[in-house]
Design a protein around this motif. Structure first.
Motif, PDB file in Angstrom:
ATOM      1  N   ASP A 224      58.357-161.862 -26.860  1.00  0.00           N
ATOM      2  CA  ASP A 224      58.966-161.649 -25.636  1.00  0.00           C
ATOM      3  C   ASP A 224      58.039-160.941 -24.605  1.00  0.00           C
ATOM      4  O   ASP A 224      58.619-160.481 -23.510  1.00  0.00           O
ATOM      5  N   GLY A 225      56.685-161.247 -24.796  1.00  0.00           N
ATOM      6  CA  GLY A 225      55.645-160.739 -23.835  1.00  0.00           C
ATOM      7  C   GLY A 225      55.108-159.379 -23.928  1.00  0.00           C
ATOM      8  O   GLY A 225      54.232-159.034 -23.508  1.00  0.00           O
ATOM      9  N   LYS A 226      55.940-158.456 -25.000  1.00  0.00           N
ATOM     10  CA  LYS A 226      55.412-157.306 -25.117  1.00  0.00           C
ATOM     11  C   LYS A 226      54.505-157.132 -26.269  1.00  0.00           C
ATOM     12  O   LYS A 226      54.281-158.250 -26.734  1.00  0.00           O
ATOM     13  N   ILE A 227      53.996-155.803 -26.549  1.00  0.00           N
ATOM     14  CA  ILE A 227      53.074-155.865 -27.648  1.00  0.00           C
ATOM     15  C   ILE A 227      53.709-154.908 -28.766  1.00  0.00           C
ATOM     16  O   ILE A 227      54.334-153.875 -28.560  1.00  0.00           O
ATOM     17  N   ALA A 228      53.353-155.153 -30.076  1.00  0.00           N
ATOM     18  CA  ALA A 228      53.471-154.040 -31.125  1.00  0.00           C
ATOM     19  C   ALA A 228      52.267-153.495 -31.495  1.00  0.00           C
ATOM     20  O   ALA A 228      51.198-154.117 -31.654  1.00  0.00           O
ATOM     21  N   ASN A 229      52.254-152.028 -31.347  1.00  0.00           N
ATOM     22  CA  ASN A 229      51.209-151.210 -31.991  1.00  0.00           C
ATOM     23  C   ASN A 229      51.566-151.029 -33.456  1.00  0.00           C
ATOM     24  O   ASN A 229      52.279-150.425 -33.993  1.00  0.00           O
ATOM     25  N   ARG A 230      50.925-152.183 -34.356  1.00  0.00           N
ATOM     26  CA  ARG A 230      51.399-152.382 -35.882  1.00  0.00           C
ATOM     27  C   ARG A 230      50.353-152.221 -36.755  1.00  0.00           C
ATOM     28  O   ARG A 230      49.200-152.549 -36.581  1.00  0.00           O
ATOM     29  N   GLY A 231      50.733-151.313 -37.644  1.00  0.00           N
ATOM     30  CA  GLY A 231      49.921-151.169 -38.720  1.00  0.00           C
ATOM     31  C   GLY A 231      50.142-151.942 -40.099  1.00  0.00           C
ATOM     32  O   GLY A 231      51.246-152.451 -40.163  1.00  0.00           O
ATOM     33  N   PHE A 232      49.315-152.289 -40.808  1.00  0.00           N
ATOM     34  CA  PHE A 232      49.345-153.071 -41.908  1.00  0.00           C
ATOM     35  C   PHE A 232      48.784-152.566 -43.256  1.00  0.00           C
ATOM     36  O   PHE A 232      47.757-151.950 -43.130  1.00  0.00           O
TER      37      PHE A 232
ATOM     38  N   VAL B  23      44.984-151.134 -42.480  1.00  0.00           N
ATOM     39  CA  VAL B  23      44.778-151.282 -41.089  1.00  0.00           C
ATOM     40  C   VAL B  23      45.798-150.376 -40.109  1.00  0.00           C
ATOM     41  O   VAL B  23      46.867-150.672 -40.031  1.00  0.00           O
ATOM     42  N   GLY B  24      45.151-148.968 -39.579  1.00  0.00           N
ATOM     43  CA  GLY B  24      46.223-148.069 -39.103  1.00  0.00           C
ATOM     44  C   GLY B  24      46.914-148.809 -38.083  1.00  0.00           C
ATOM     45  O   GLY B  24      48.210-148.424 -37.998  1.00  0.00           O
ATOM     46  N   SER B  25      46.459-149.582 -37.175  1.00  0.00           N
ATOM     47  CA  SER B  25      47.098-150.381 -36.142  1.00  0.00           C
ATOM     48  C   SER B  25      46.296-151.256 -35.530  1.00  0.00           C
ATOM     49  O   SER B  25      44.997-151.210 -35.581  1.00  0.00           O
ATOM     50  N   THR B  26      46.912-152.474 -35.141  1.00  0.00           N
ATOM     51  CA  THR B  26      46.073-153.057 -34.092  1.00  0.00           C
ATOM     52  C   THR B  26      47.279-153.824 -33.301  1.00  0.00           C
ATOM     53  O   THR B  26      48.304-153.994 -33.553  1.00  0.00           O
TER      54      THR B  26
ATOM     55  N   MET C 194      44.567-149.014 -33.347  1.00  0.00           N
ATOM     56  CA  MET C 194      44.037-149.749 -32.273  1.00  0.00           C
ATOM     57  C   MET C 194      42.662-150.269 -32.741  1.00  0.00           C
ATOM     58  O   MET C 194      41.783-150.544 -32.082  1.00  0.00           O
ATOM     59  N   THR C 195      42.829-150.636 -33.926  1.00  0.00           N
ATOM     60  CA  THR C 195      41.564-150.919 -34.490  1.00  0.00           C
ATOM     61  C   THR C 195      41.007-152.255 -33.945  1.00  0.00           C
ATOM     62  O   THR C 195      39.623-152.586 -33.586  1.00  0.00           O
ATOM     63  N   GLY C 196      41.804-153.352 -33.637  1.00  0.00           N
ATOM     64  CA  GLY C 196      41.193-154.714 -32.992  1.00  0.00           C
ATOM     65  C   GLY C 196      41.026-154.512 -31.527  1.00  0.00           C
ATOM     66  O   GLY C 196      40.225-155.440 -31.241  1.00  0.00           O
ATOM     67  N   ALA C 197      41.413-153.818 -30.828  1.00  0.00           N
ATOM     68  CA  ALA C 197      40.986-153.739 -29.391  1.00  0.00           C
ATOM     69  C   ALA C 197      41.536-152.273 -28.960  1.00  0.00           C
ATOM     70  O   ALA C 197      42.758-151.958 -28.928  1.00  0.00           O
ATOM     71  N   ILE C 198      40.510-151.615 -27.758  1.00  0.00           N
ATOM     72  CA  ILE C 198      41.178-150.896 -26.864  1.00  0.00           C
ATOM     73  C   ILE C 198      40.630-151.071 -25.665  1.00  0.00           C
ATOM     74  O   ILE C 198      39.695-151.417 -25.329  1.00  0.00           O
ATOM     75  N   GLN C 199      41.870-151.349 -24.971  1.00  0.00           N
ATOM     76  CA  GLN C 199      41.683-152.159 -23.559  1.00  0.00           C
ATOM     77  C   GLN C 199      42.687-151.582 -22.647  1.00  0.00           C
ATOM     78  O   GLN C 199      43.937-151.685 -22.765  1.00  0.00           O
ATOM     79  N   ARG C 200      42.191-150.901 -21.579  1.00  0.00           N
ATOM     80  CA  ARG C 200      43.122-150.054 -20.664  1.00  0.00           C
ATOM     81  C   ARG C 200      43.801-150.932 -19.801  1.00  0.00           C
ATOM     82  O   ARG C 200      45.091-150.847 -19.418  1.00  0.00           O
ATOM     83  N   ASP C 201      43.129-152.089 -19.340  1.00  0.00           N
ATOM     84  CA  ASP C 201      43.852-153.100 -18.493  1.00  0.00           C
ATOM     85  C   ASP C 201      44.635-153.848 -19.133  1.00  0.00           C
ATOM     86  O   ASP C 201      44.436-154.779 -20.317  1.00  0.00           O
ATOM     87  N   ARG C 202      45.921-153.865 -19.089  1.00  0.00           N
ATOM     88  CA  ARG C 202      47.115-154.651 -19.635  1.00  0.00           C
ATOM     89  C   ARG C 202      47.122-156.041 -19.707  1.00  0.00           C
ATOM     90  O   ARG C 202      47.087-156.671 -20.568  1.00  0.00           O
ATOM     91  N   SER C 203      46.524-156.500 -18.602  1.00  0.00           N
ATOM     92  CA  SER C 203      46.583-158.062 -18.322  1.00  0.00           C
ATOM     93  C   SER C 203      45.494-158.480 -19.246  1.00  0.00           C
ATOM     94  O   SER C 203      45.353-159.595 -19.930  1.00  0.00           O
ATOM     95  N   GLY C 204      44.441-157.854 -19.093  1.00  0.00           N
ATOM     96  CA  GLY C 204      43.054-158.079 -20.062  1.00  0.00           C
ATOM     97  C   GLY C 204      43.509-158.102 -21.457  1.00  0.00           C
ATOM     98  O   GLY C 204      42.963-158.635 -22.243  1.00  0.00           O
ATOM     99  N   LEU C 205      44.195-157.212 -22.128  1.00  0.00           N
ATOM    100  CA  LEU C 205      44.672-156.795 -23.411  1.00  0.00           C
ATOM    101  C   LEU C 205      45.445-158.056 -23.929  1.00  0.00           C
ATOM    102  O   LEU C 205      45.242-158.623 -24.731  1.00  0.00           O
ATOM    103  N   ARG C 206      46.433-158.285 -23.050  1.00  0.00           N
ATOM    104  CA  ARG C 206      47.250-159.522 -23.264  1.00  0.00           C
ATOM    105  C   ARG C 206      46.548-160.881 -23.466  1.00  0.00           C
ATOM    106  O   ARG C 206      46.884-161.702 -24.221  1.00  0.00           O
ATOM    107  N   SER C 207      45.451-161.180 -22.500  1.00  0.00           N
ATOM    108  CA  SER C 207      44.716-162.060 -22.730  1.00  0.00           C
ATOM    109  C   SER C 207      44.151-162.364 -24.088  1.00  0.00           C
ATOM    110  O   SER C 207      43.787-163.663 -24.411  1.00  0.00           O
ATOM    111  N   ILE C 208      43.778-161.372 -24.698  1.00  0.00           N
ATOM    112  CA  ILE C 208      43.076-161.546 -26.065  1.00  0.00           C
ATOM    113  C   ILE C 208      43.985-161.331 -27.280  1.00  0.00           C
ATOM    114  O   ILE C 208      43.432-161.400 -28.405  1.00  0.00           O
TER     115      ILE C 208
END
Length: 285
Positions: A92-100, A83-86, A43-57
């Motif tokens: 589909d509206g979901k999120i990938a916890n993806r490393g590069f 990048v460990g993950s971001t 989660m290098t790019g963002a740590i945001q507990r609020d799911r709607s807030g996370l999706r917005s960014i």
């Protein structure tokens, strides 16, 4: 081929642009100190507990600010930048916890999506349901690099030894474990899990972590580590805050450890038989 590996510890907030700049500063310093492979945390790019807030960014991979900056940095510094993950927005509206992983030419070598979802209820009242927002990965991956074969995992994956064993059997010599371990679980299990995975597979472990109290109120454990195939901690960061740890990696140490304890070669298949004693549902003798 010996090389220097760096684990970059961060305390990422909710703003990807600011986190990307922090990442860039730390990666540049690690490269300046001689690291040829640099790993950032989960989660290098963002740590945001609020799911709607996370999706917005969030953005898709092609437009993600951390991904684009990491590619440029790798090429500019001529390093392998992992990048460990971001968090990456999926169609589909979901999120990938993806490393590069990016190479010295700035090109993407591969990516890895976290396989195991952290769905737990902790004793302190914390509850996590990653599967509600994240799409789990289904493919383990090894990158065959000039300095050795690098295996991938992310955070909670460390609790699933079969993932590490399969990659070790396939030739992995270094395992990456970028993480954002909670303070509670980190205090209990972080070091022992990392050292166990290194020892039982005879390989190096590089684990860049998030550490500190984040903008969203989450507490992560820090203590980024680099561990050798014999289970020795070569470098370790503190509990909180940004930090860079560096260790020299000698892939020959993997072959030495595996020659001393050849458990990968000695493994056998077996049948599990459950015995039910008489008096507990079994037939009388």
């Amino acid at each position: 081929m010996m090389f220097k590996a760096a684990a970059v510890q961060m305390c990422s907030g909710v703003d990807p642009a600011r986190n990307a700049e922090t990442m860039a500063e730390l990666v540049r310093e690690a490269a300046l100190r001689g690291a040829g492979y640099v790993q950032t945390p989960e989660m290098t790019g963002a740590i945001q507990r609020d799911r709607s807030g996370l999706r917005s960014i969030l953005r898709d991979e092609a437009n993600d600010i951390v991904v684009r900056k990491a590619a440029r940095l790798a090429g500019e510094l001529a390093i392998y930048l992992h990048v460990g993950s971001t968090p990456i927005a999926l169609a589909d509206g979901k999120i990938a916890n993806r490393g590069f992983l990016f190479g010295p030419d700035g090109a993407k070598i591969c990516e890895y999506d976290k396989i195991h979802m952290f769905d737990v209820d902790l004793e302190n009242g914390e509850s996590w349901r990653e599967s509600a927002a994240y799409h789990p990965g289904a493919t383990a991956r090894i990158a065959d690099l000039p300095f050795g074969k690098l295996g991938f995992s992310i955070c909670y994956d460390v609790r699933f030894p079969e993932l590490f064993r399969q990659q070790a059997v396939a030739g992995a010599e270094i395992m990456s474990v970028p993480a954002a371990f909670t303070r509670q679980t980190g205090e209990a299990h972080w070091e022992i899990l990392l050292r166990a995975r290194a020892i039982e597979n005879g390989l190096f472990v590089v684990a860049a972590a998030q550490g500190g109290t984040h903008e969203d109120g989450r507490e992560t454990f820090g203590h980024s580590m680099i561990i050798d195939p014999w289970g020795r901690v070569l470098a370790q960061a503190g509990r909180t805050g940004e930090e860079i740890i560096i260790a020299e990696i000698d892939p020959l140490a993997v072959h030495t450890a595996r020659a001393k304890i050849p458990n990968l070669k000695n493994a056998r298949s077996f049948v599990l038989d459950e015995v039910v004693p008489a008096g507990k549902g079994g037939a009388a003798a």
